[in-house]
Scaffold this motif. Sequence first.
Motif, short mmCIF file in Angstrom:
data_model
loop_
_atom_site.label_atom_id
_atom_site.label_comp_id
_atom_site.label_asym_id
_atom_site.label_seq_id
_atom_site.Cartn_x
_atom_site.Cartn_y
_atom_site.Cartn_z
N ILE A 158 6.16 8.65 98.53
CA ILE A 158 4.90 8.48 97.82
C ILE A 158 4.51 9.77 97.11
O ILE A 158 3.92 9.74 96.02
CB ILE A 158 3.80 7.99 98.79
N SER A 159 4.86 10.91 97.68
CA SER A 159 4.64 12.17 96.98
C SER A 159 5.44 12.22 95.68
O SER A 159 4.93 12.65 94.64
CB SER A 159 5.02 13.36 97.88
N VAL A 160 6.69 11.77 95.74
CA VAL A 160 7.53 11.72 94.54
C VAL A 160 6.93 10.75 93.52
O VAL A 160 6.87 11.05 92.31
CB VAL A 160 8.97 11.32 94.91
N ILE A 161 6.45 9.60 94.01
CA ILE A 161 5.83 8.61 93.12
C ILE A 161 4.57 9.20 92.49
O ILE A 161 4.29 8.98 91.30
CB ILE A 161 5.51 7.32 93.90
N SER A 162 3.81 9.94 93.28
CA SER A 162 2.60 10.59 92.77
C SER A 162 2.94 11.54 91.62
O SER A 162 2.25 11.54 90.58
CB SER A 162 1.91 11.36 93.90
N GLN A 163 4.00 12.32 91.78
CA GLN A 163 4.40 13.22 90.71
C GLN A 163 4.91 12.45 89.50
O GLN A 163 4.71 12.87 88.35
CB GLN A 163 5.47 14.19 91.23
N GLY A 164 5.53 11.30 89.75
CA GLY A 164 5.95 10.44 88.65
C GLY A 164 4.75 9.91 87.87
O GLY A 164 4.79 9.79 86.64
N GLY A 165 3.66 9.58 88.60
CA GLY A 165 2.45 9.12 87.94
C GLY A 165 1.85 10.21 87.06
O GLY A 165 1.33 9.93 85.97
N ASP A 166 1.91 11.44 87.53
CA ASP A 166 1.43 12.58 86.75
C ASP A 166 2.24 12.71 85.46
O ASP A 166 1.69 12.90 84.36
CB ASP A 166 1.56 13.84 87.61
N LEU A 167 3.56 12.60 85.57
CA LEU A 167 4.42 12.69 84.40
C LEU A 167 4.19 11.53 83.43
O LEU A 167 4.22 11.71 82.21
CB LEU A 167 5.89 12.74 84.82
N PHE A 168 3.95 10.33 83.99
CA PHE A 168 3.70 9.17 83.12
C PHE A 168 2.45 9.40 82.28
O PHE A 168 2.43 9.13 81.07
CB PHE A 168 3.54 7.90 83.97
#
Length: 264
Positions: A207-217
């Motif tokens: 979920i931390s990785v997904i959170s960073q992906g959301g930031d990049l999106f």
Amino acid sequence: MNGLSNLHVRIISAVILGAIVLIVTYFGGIAFRVLAVVMGAAVYVEWRTITKQQSANLINRATELLLVLSFALLIAGMPPLFVFSTIALAALVGTAATVIGGASIWLPLGILYAGIPAASLAFLRGDTSVGLLNVLILFGLVWSTDIFAYFVGRAIGGPRLAPSISPNKTWSGAIGGAAAAVAVGLMIAFRNGHAVNPLLPVIILLISVISQGGDLFESWVKRKFGVKDSGTMIPGHGGMMDRVDGLAVAATALYVAISLLDFI
């Protein structure tokens, strides 16, 4: 000096906003549902502004009215099926608008981007002590990811994570943020009586990785439309999207994980 001043403003805003959010989270109930809706509504308004959406025609207005209806159902405490079905219907109507009326695909995407995370966050909290723990873990891992990714990235530097999207983000920051998220998430869980579960650190890491992906999106969307900040709502941070970009996708991912895997 200006950079230091901006950092001070950013920290003060984060502390004040964080305190308000934690207080509302503790009490839960309708107050937390309203908080989730305010987040979702602000995200949609900023999304529409960034993507230059027009709501003059009837079908666009119908799409947005369905999103408003889903938020009203959420505040009223209706079950997830009612709320998510209304959001899905709004997105379908918005998609029909792109096919029939020539509207932009960014309309239904904005409905989903604003509606699903808001509902996921509200249903994660619910009205139980387990829900409170779920949201505290979520906040802990997302906030620690953001904070440590920023400071570790500045301290260590190194290769850029996604230079064409967000030039300031580094692999060292991403790894540091993810490691901090696991440590903070586990600490919150175990200090609040969470049962030992070998899947928990793995889920927190993902979920931390997904959170960073959301930031990049969000960074990609802003770069695509030539926008620096999503808005000016939060001093030192920009708009609501700038503040909850990682939280939005992380809340959705955690809600799906809990619903489908029942690991917490």
